[in-house]
Design an enzyme around this catalytic site. Sequence first.
Site, PDB file in Angstrom:
ATOM      1  N   ASN A   8       0.872  -1.175   0.000  1.00 54.34           N
ATOM      2  CA  ASN A   8       0.000   0.000   0.000  1.00 54.34           C
ATOM      3  C   ASN A   8       0.908   1.224   0.000  1.00 54.34           C
ATOM      4  OD1 ASN A   8      -1.913   1.940   0.433  1.00 54.34           O
ATOM      5  ND2 ASN A   8      -2.827   0.979   2.235  1.00 54.34           N
ATOM      6  N   LYS A  15       3.421   0.730   3.062  1.00 50.56           N
ATOM      7  CA  LYS A  15       2.938  -0.208   4.068  1.00 50.56           C
ATOM      8  C   LYS A  15       2.923  -1.583   3.412  1.00 50.56           C
ATOM      9  CE  LYS A  15      -1.046  -0.645   7.138  1.00 50.56           C
ATOM     10  NZ  LYS A  15      -2.493  -0.507   7.180  1.00 50.56           N
ATOM     11  N   ARG A 131      -2.483  -2.034  -3.590  1.00 48.52           N
ATOM     12  CA  ARG A 131      -3.727  -1.283  -3.442  1.00 48.52           C
ATOM     13  C   ARG A 131      -3.633  -0.048  -4.335  1.00 48.52           C
ATOM     14  NH1 ARG A 131      -5.322   2.959   1.132  1.00 48.52           N
ATOM     15  NH2 ARG A 131      -7.407   3.372   0.401  1.00 48.52           N
ATOM     16  N   HIS A 220     -13.265   2.346  -0.598  1.00 49.82           N
ATOM     17  CA  HIS A 220     -13.311   1.321   0.458  1.00 49.82           C
ATOM     18  C   HIS A 220     -13.864   0.004  -0.078  1.00 49.82           C
ATOM     19  CE1 HIS A 220     -13.646   4.559   3.866  1.00 49.82           C
ATOM     20  NE2 HIS A 220     -12.396   4.166   3.735  1.00 49.82           N
ATOM     21  N   LEU A 249     -16.506   2.502   9.222  1.00 51.26           N
ATOM     22  CA  LEU A 249     -16.343   3.755   9.965  1.00 51.26           C
ATOM     23  C   LEU A 249     -14.922   3.841  10.504  1.00 51.26           C
ATOM     24  CD1 LEU A 249     -19.693   3.579  12.005  1.00 51.26           C
ATOM     25  CD2 LEU A 249     -19.321   4.486   9.690  1.00 51.26           C
ATOM     26  N   GLY A 250     -14.040   4.378   9.708  1.00 52.36           N
ATOM     27  CA  GLY A 250     -12.677   4.645  10.167  1.00 52.36           C
ATOM     28  C   GLY A 250     -12.510   6.145  10.259  1.00 52.36           C
ATOM     29  N   GLY A 252     -11.663   7.830   7.636  1.00 50.82           N
ATOM     30  CA  GLY A 252     -12.554   7.993   6.488  1.00 50.82           C
ATOM     31  C   GLY A 252     -13.703   7.018   6.695  1.00 50.82           C
ATOM     32  N   ARG A 281     -13.575  15.302   7.438  1.00 55.35           N
ATOM     33  CA  ARG A 281     -14.310  15.614   6.204  1.00 55.35           C
ATOM     34  C   ARG A 281     -15.792  15.804   6.465  1.00 55.35           C
ATOM     35  NH1 ARG A 281     -12.434  10.856   2.932  1.00 55.35           N
ATOM     36  NH2 ARG A 281     -10.329  10.992   3.722  1.00 55.35           N
ATOM     37  N   VAL A 371     -13.702   3.011  14.176  1.00 55.21           N
ATOM     38  CA  VAL A 371     -14.859   3.430  14.966  1.00 55.21           C
ATOM     39  C   VAL A 371     -15.889   2.303  15.037  1.00 55.21           C
ATOM     40  CG1 VAL A 371     -16.744   5.102  15.148  1.00 55.21           C
ATOM     41  CG2 VAL A 371     -14.499   5.853  14.308  1.00 55.21           C
ATOM     42  N   GLY A 372     -16.172   1.703  13.901  1.00 56.93           N
ATOM     43  CA  GLY A 372     -17.208   0.660  13.840  1.00 56.93           C
ATOM     44  C   GLY A 372     -16.880  -0.554  14.689  1.00 56.93           C
ATOM     45  N   GLU A 373     -15.590  -0.908  14.747  1.00 57.69           N
ATOM     46  CA  GLU A 373     -15.197  -2.095  15.512  1.00 57.69           C
ATOM     47  C   GLU A 373     -15.096  -1.810  17.008  1.00 57.69           C
ATOM     48  OE1 GLU A 373     -11.608  -3.765  13.721  1.00 57.69           O
ATOM     49  OE2 GLU A 373     -12.468  -3.385  11.752  1.00 57.69           O
ATOM     50  N   ASN A 374     -14.895  -0.525  17.363  1.00 56.81           N
ATOM     51  CA  ASN A 374     -14.572  -0.229  18.761  1.00 56.81           C
ATOM     52  C   ASN A 374     -15.581   0.606  19.532  1.00 56.81           C
ATOM     53  OD1 ASN A 374     -11.841  -1.425  19.015  1.00 56.81           O
ATOM     54  ND2 ASN A 374     -11.412  -0.044  17.302  1.00 56.81           N
ATOM     55  N   GLU A 424      -8.241  -5.518   4.797  1.00 57.47           N
ATOM     56  CA  GLU A 424      -8.073  -5.188   3.376  1.00 57.47           C
ATOM     57  C   GLU A 424      -6.857  -5.879   2.778  1.00 57.47           C
ATOM     58  OE1 GLU A 424      -8.859  -1.036   4.733  1.00 57.47           O
ATOM     59  OE2 GLU A 424      -9.569  -0.765   2.687  1.00 57.47           O
TER      60      GLU A 424
HETATM   61  P1  AMP Z   1      -9.224   3.509  10.984  1.00 56.27           P
HETATM   62  O1  AMP Z   1      -9.216   4.583   9.940  1.00 56.27           O
HETATM   63  O2  AMP Z   1     -10.064   2.327  10.602  1.00 56.27           O
HETATM   64  O3  AMP Z   1      -7.855   3.126  11.442  1.00 56.27           O
HETATM   65  O4  AMP Z   1      -9.956   4.143  12.263  1.00 56.27           O
HETATM   66  C1  AMP Z   1      -9.428   5.256  12.900  1.00 56.27           C
HETATM   67  C2  AMP Z   1     -10.483   5.835  13.779  1.00 56.27           C
HETATM   68  O5  AMP Z   1     -10.937   4.835  14.705  1.00 56.27           O
HETATM   69  C3  AMP Z   1     -10.016   7.014  14.623  1.00 56.27           C
HETATM   70  O6  AMP Z   1     -10.828   8.138  14.394  1.00 56.27           O
HETATM   71  C4  AMP Z   1     -10.172   6.525  16.042  1.00 56.27           C
HETATM   72  O7  AMP Z   1     -10.619   7.494  16.900  1.00 56.27           O
HETATM   73  C5  AMP Z   1     -11.248   5.482  15.903  1.00 56.27           C
HETATM   74  N1  AMP Z   1     -11.242   4.589  17.057  1.00 56.27           N
HETATM   75  C6  AMP Z   1     -10.334   3.683  17.403  1.00 56.27           C
HETATM   76  N2  AMP Z   1     -10.669   3.116  18.593  1.00 56.27           N
HETATM   77  C7  AMP Z   1     -11.838   3.694  18.989  1.00 56.27           C
HETATM   78  C8  AMP Z   1     -12.708   3.558  20.120  1.00 56.27           C
HETATM   79  N3  AMP Z   1     -12.439   2.715  21.098  1.00 56.27           N
HETATM   80  N4  AMP Z   1     -13.795   4.340  20.183  1.00 56.27           N
HETATM   81  C9  AMP Z   1     -14.081   5.208  19.199  1.00 56.27           C
HETATM   82  N5  AMP Z   1     -13.313   5.379  18.121  1.00 56.27           N
HETATM   83  C10 AMP Z   1     -12.201   4.629  17.996  1.00 56.27           C
END
Ligand code: AMP
Length: 436
Positions: A8, A15, A131, A220, A249-250, A252, A281, A371-374, A424
């Site tokens: 990547n 990466k 990628r 994505h 939900l990252g 991005g 954004r 965000v979605g996972e955590n 990914e």
């Molecule tokens: P990614 O782009 O998939 O690496 O996600 C990055 C985003 O995940 C960042 O904005 C982080 O704040 C969010 N994130 C990671 N851990 C948590 C958490 N426990 N609660 C809320 N957001 C999280």
Amino acid sequence: MSTVLVINSGSSSLKYQLIEMTNESVLASGLIERIGDRGAGSANAQGTRAHGADAQGDGSQGSSAQGAGSQTAGATGSSKHTVTSPGADPQSFTSERPIADHAAAFRVMIEAFETHGPSMKDALPVAIGHRVVHGGKRFFGPTVVTDLVKINIEDLADLAPLHNPASLEGINAAQAAFPSVPQVAVFDTAFHSTLAPAAYTYAIDAKLADKYRVRRYGFHGTSHKFVSEAAAEFLGQPLDALKTIVLHLGNGASACAVDGGRSVDTSMGLTPLEGLVMGTRSGDIDPAVLIHLHRKGGLSFDDLDELLNRKSGLLGLSGRGDMRDVVSAAQAGDEAARVALDVYLHRLKHYVGAYIAELGGVDAIVFTAGVGENSDVVRAGALAGLERLGIRVDDARNAAREHGARRISPDDAPVAVLVIPTNEELEIARQCLTVA
Ligand code: AMP
């Protein structure tokens, strides 16, 4: 051994992951940042880093924060290489030295393989997967790289000016380092090539749109494909019978409606700016706001680009771009953070509703990425009040700190709500093997 090397490339980063495909285990992974850095004291170098940030903001390349603001870069212009080799001792290490370009970064990566394993003599990849952000209308799936493919990737650079040229640098470096290994391009846009004209067409002058290749492409895609397939596997149901909404939900963020394994709509558009509220954004906005800010506020196009891509979203609303900070500030009573979270959740729910309508119902809603996972707060908030649509979240399941694919809806709820970690790199590696 049958390995695939996944690359990547960002404008100043590389990466990589070396994956053993017989059991899909990661043999080594690494990140080289600040490639070509001439020293953090140089304003030019900082500017380059800032614009080198991943357009999807998905953190999959060296981020602008790491690149521009790093303390460790100092004035020496050192590049930073972080390697993780599960079979080595220690498993993880970091080194710093100047790395001039992507070709040099490849040599450094290969050196690390020789030092920390696995040696390329034992693990020469059967394919190298790259990628590539933008495949335009030309690439619908993983594609073995030829000179013509490279010309096409270059030609699409006007749609992804920061990303496609970086991918090409990575491809060229990989070809020089491994001339006998097939190179495969895997495009972020490819999964969305199944969108119907009604979903991808913007309602503007059709000739103008055609001339400038203006339409929804979506991004994505590698993640949406991986996660929607993993959802079918998790549920033990055939993919072609499943209607799924994936919420990636990252930093991005994008939503995708998947019908029988095919993307039928997605929230990002010509660029990754459209759709959901993101870390920095805006996502969806009345286009007239730009005209208004230009005419009344005197903002130039560059100002507007900067505003919408880097100073909006959670950051613009609350001064915090990281969802963890927004949630804790909102819980502590910070009004701006509360509003930012509410706007974020409102937009998410808006897309969930829209995609249920487009799909004519939904079997599974899947949360993925940082965000979605955590964030249980985001998951619960996005789906609150949708019980009449069969969508329920079990509080205890949602709050449980677990890793891996899991269900957070009650077993008897009509719609399965799942959390599935995206991968990914593995998806790129799998796709490589289908063509190499
Ligand atoms: P990614 O782009 O998939 O690496 O996600 C990055 C985003 O995940 C960042 O904005 C982080 O704040 C969010 N994130 C990671 N851990 C948590 C958490 N426990 N609660 C809320 N957001 C999280």
